[in-house]
Write an enzyme that holds these catalytic residues in place. Structure first.
Site, PDB file in Angstrom:
ATOM      1  N   ASP A   1     -10.431   1.494  -3.597  1.00  0.00           N
ATOM      2  CA  ASP A   1     -10.873   1.101  -2.260  1.00  0.00           C
ATOM      3  C   ASP A   1     -12.381   0.901  -2.203  1.00  0.00           C
ATOM      4  OD1 ASP A   1      -8.474   0.890  -0.947  1.00  0.00           O
ATOM      5  OD2 ASP A   1      -8.502   2.909  -0.108  1.00  0.00           O
TER       6      ASP A   1
ATOM      7  N   ASP B   1       0.832  -1.203   0.000  1.00  0.00           N
ATOM      8  CA  ASP B   1       0.000   0.000   0.000  1.00  0.00           C
ATOM      9  C   ASP B   1       0.866   1.252   0.000  1.00  0.00           C
ATOM     10  OD1 ASP B   1      -2.408   1.391  -0.011  1.00  0.00           O
ATOM     11  OD2 ASP B   1      -3.254   0.220   1.625  1.00  0.00           O
TER      12      ASP B   1
END
Length: 729
Positions: free
Chosen positions: A523, A459
């Site tokens: 997301d 990430d």
């Protein structure tokens, strides 16, 4: 000097050297093996203009009369005088050709500058272009910009690019091409949620499967610009460049700078032709992960069904709970189990711990081994979330090394230096600092050596604003250092796959995809939002590289509620997985989830090797997209399509919908996969008294009929989908 003519897959690139610079005569449709005398293309000279024909240079320059954006901008400072050698006059020195690749060297001895341009027209028609600038003089040269650009034809009158935000990445916007410059600038220090994955110019009204299109993509994960530059004489260039900060690149004598690659594709079949060129390039790479059943290409393994536990447990890491999740996942048919954020020292929320890449002994007294063993003993791979490029102020590494935080000041914040504003309570670690880079490499390397980890979810959750090293702008060097971190870890651990996640979809580009095995598209797991996000991500990136997961019934990010079938059919056309507490899925819903997991396993080789087809549907409430098997795949399942309803329709029934992209003379049986004939009381999906007759037993027709006439489709409720299988007879 003879012109350069590169040809591949219906595309030609022609460069003339008659003006003594590299002039792009044509980039577009294949011109065949024989060219006329290119002198016939010498243009008229209009009044009140340069007294010579102005070439469309591979490196447009004012020295040749170009009045648009120059490709090269920079200057020298000599004996205290700045701004010298501001305008280069580059002329061809050498041209070398090998197959469909070429290197063109242009130089200006007076300015002390040489540019070497490498071009490759790949087998599928994708053009790869980059420039390398070398400082030949005895004094430093400050580079401000070196752009890679290409001309488009005069009948390219519309421009399409993409924009977005967090959880709404890659949405299209169109405008007419008008005189002037349309610039898309990314100053995020990463690619950005609003970044345009492609920049496309095309003929009026070009669509999925019609019209001529010229499209470019800059393969760079840092600051960048993409632009269309249309000058007064009617010519238009499209392309891009790295956006350099103040004095980020100052070339010492003999030093060089190489641009990010610009990838460019031409299609006379709309945007689907652009996708074919990009997909062909991706899938021909030696390191590309391909289905084992693919033929003629590097073999790999099927993309495993994924369970990521973030939306199941968040930061609540309890071994017994996670083992229950692993048991439930294995029973469903999951093949990869990913432990997300919260496993490392001090990490109980998102305010602390980033940078301390040690397994938290208070949570995991025996390390990750008990969970890893529980996962792998059930036949699943184990994956782990990391965020190596970030730190929290509340972390051991920052307490020991405050100077490792990126910022605009020479001093660390402990010594009075100014920090950038926080973003999600985190800062960026300075990978340009060799000690910081080595620390991060050593910690991730140790995790992979000490644990049976097959997969990293990597990430990167913030923009790189006020990004500096030792008081100077350093996004350029940080991006290269991050690339080197990926490269060295992959070299040390070749069996570990890496996913690029960046607040979801904020780092999606061909630069990062050269170093990772998939990207997290967004997301947002809301299936309605994902239909658009995945469609436009997929115009460049093939589905096997785009993570698409089934989220909970009510979306974590939008609070919108969807049936399982709509969420599953949406996720099916990507690298399929779940982001869900699957222990809570019971009864009929669990059996339905198993059914979709089995469908993914049945069709994944087709989805991940076939040709993407997106229909041009007149009804704006409907989308029809699918994958058609490669031509050499033989009999059997030939295509899988999804008809998707995104909102209420204007008409009371959709009528006949064309199914394009099939072989015209071959017959196909068209059957509903979900809902299948036995499911046609599935009232959530349909609103109708009686479905079209063919749905009960299937329909048989050839590809020409299906494309030109189509089939009557059922009236889908909004935010529902129908899955169709086509079998070649």
């Amino acid at each position: 000097m003879d012109p350069l003519h590169l040809r591949s897959a219906g595309t030609s690139l022609v460069i003339s050297f008659d003006s003594r610079e590299a002039e792009v005569i044509h980039w577009g449709a294949d011109l065949g093996s024989t060219l006329p005398d290119l002198a016939i293309l010498t243009a008229a000279i209009p009044p009140s203009s340069i007294d010579a024909a102005v070439p469309t240079g591979l490196l447009p320059q004012a020295a040749s009369g170009w009045r648009g954006r120059a490709a090269l901008r920079g200057h020298r400072m000599v004996d205290g005088v700045t701004g010298l050698d501001f305008s280069a006059r580059l002329r061809v020195v050498t041209v070398s050709v090998e197959g469909t690749s070429a290197v063109i060297v242009q130089s200006d001895p007076d300015a002390g500058l040489t540019v070497s341009s490498s071009l490759t027209l790949h087998d599928g028609g994708l053009l790869e272009l980059r420039h390398t600038l070398t400082n030949d003089a005895a004094t430093p040269y400050q580079l401000d910009e070196l752009a890679t650009v290409l001309p488009v034809a005069p009948n390219a009158t519309e421009l399409l690019d993409l924009t977005g935000r967090w959880c709404r990445e890659r949405h299209p916007q169109r405008r007419p091409i008008q005189q002037g410059t349309w610039v898309r600038t990314g100053r995020h220090g990463r690619t950005g949620h609003d970044s345009s994955l492609l920049f496309a110019a095309g003929t009026s009204g070009f669509g999925n499967r019609h019209g001529k299109v010229w499209a470019t993509h800059p393969a760079w994960s840092g600051n960048h610009e993409q632009f269309a530059d249309s000058i007064g004489d009617g010519r238009t260039m499209i392309g891009g460049s790295e956006l350099l900060g103040p004095a980020e690149v100052v070339l010492a004598p003999g030093a060089s700078y190489t641009t990010p690659a610009l990838f460019a594709a031409y299609s006379d079949r709309g945007l689907d032709g652009i996708s074919e060129a990009f997909y062909s390039w991706f899938r021909s790479r030696p390191h590309h992960v391909l289905p084992a059943a693919s033929t003629g290409l590097a073999a790999g393994k099927p993309r495993p069904v994924v369970l990521n536990v973030w939306e199941a447990v968040y930061f609540d890491h309890n071994l017994a709970t996670l083992i229950e999740l692993a048991e439930s996942a294995a029973e469903l048919g999951v093949e990869r189990f990913v432990l997300d954020d919260g496993w490392f020292r001090g990490r109980r929320d998102d305010r602390a711990g980033l940078g301390d890449w040690y397994v938290d002994e208070s949570l995991w007294p025996d390390g990750l081994t008990p969970l890893i063993d529980a996962v792998t003993s059930r036949g699943m791979e184990f994956g782990l979330w990391v965020e190596p490029e970030m730190v929290n102020l509340d972390s051991d590494v920052v307490r020991a090394h405050p100077e490792w935080i990126v910022g605009p000041s020479v001093q660390s914040y402990k010594d009075g230096g100014r920090l950038p504003l926080e973003w999600r309570q985190q800062h960026v670690i300075d990978l340009v600092n060799p000690a910081a880079w080595q620390y991060i490499y050593d910690r991730i390397d140790a995790l992979l050596r000490e644990n049976n980890i097959s997969y990293l979810k990597w990430d990167q959750n913030r923009d790189l604003l006020e990004h500096g090293h030792a008081g100077r702008s350093s996004v350029h060097e940080q991006t290269l250092a991050a690339y080197r971190l990926f490269d060295e870890l992959r070299k040390a651990h070749p069996g570990v796959e890496i996913e690029s996640c960046s607040s979801g979809g904020a780092r999606v580009d061909l630069g990062i995809l050269e170093r990772t095995d998939r990207i997290w598209g967004s997301d947002c797991n809301d299936a309605l939002e994902r239909q658009t996000i995945q469609r436009w991500t997929g115009v460049v990136v093939p589905p096997e590289l785009v993570g698409g997961h089934i989220g909970p019934t009510t979306s974590h990010t939008t609070a919108r509620t969807h049936d399982l079938s709509f969420r599953a059919i949406t996720a099916l056309f990507g690298h399929f997985g779940m982001e869900w507490d699957v222990r809570s899925v019971q009864g009929a819903e669990r059996e339905e989830l198993k059914r979709f997991i089995a469908l993914y396993k049945k069709y994944r080789n087709l989805i991940h090797s076939g040709r993407m087809v997106r229909a041009d549907v007149a009804d704006g409430s409907l989308m029809l997209h699918g994958v058609v098997a490669p031509e050499d795949a033989g009999q059997g399942t030939a295509a899988l399509f999804a008809l998707v309803s995104t909102r209420t329709a204007f008409a009371e029934q959709p009528g006949r919908i064309s199914i394009p992209g099939l072989e015209p003379a071959r017959e196909y049986r068209v059957e509903a996969v979900f809902p299948a004939p036995g499911d046609f009381d599935y009232s959530h999906t349909f609103t109708q008294v009686r479905p079209p007759a063919w749905l009960a037993d299937g329909a048989v027709a050839d590809g020409r009929f299906l494309a030109e006439v189509g089939l009557p489709m059922p009236a889908l409720n909004p935010e529902h989908a129908l899955l169709l299988e086509l079998t070649a007879l």
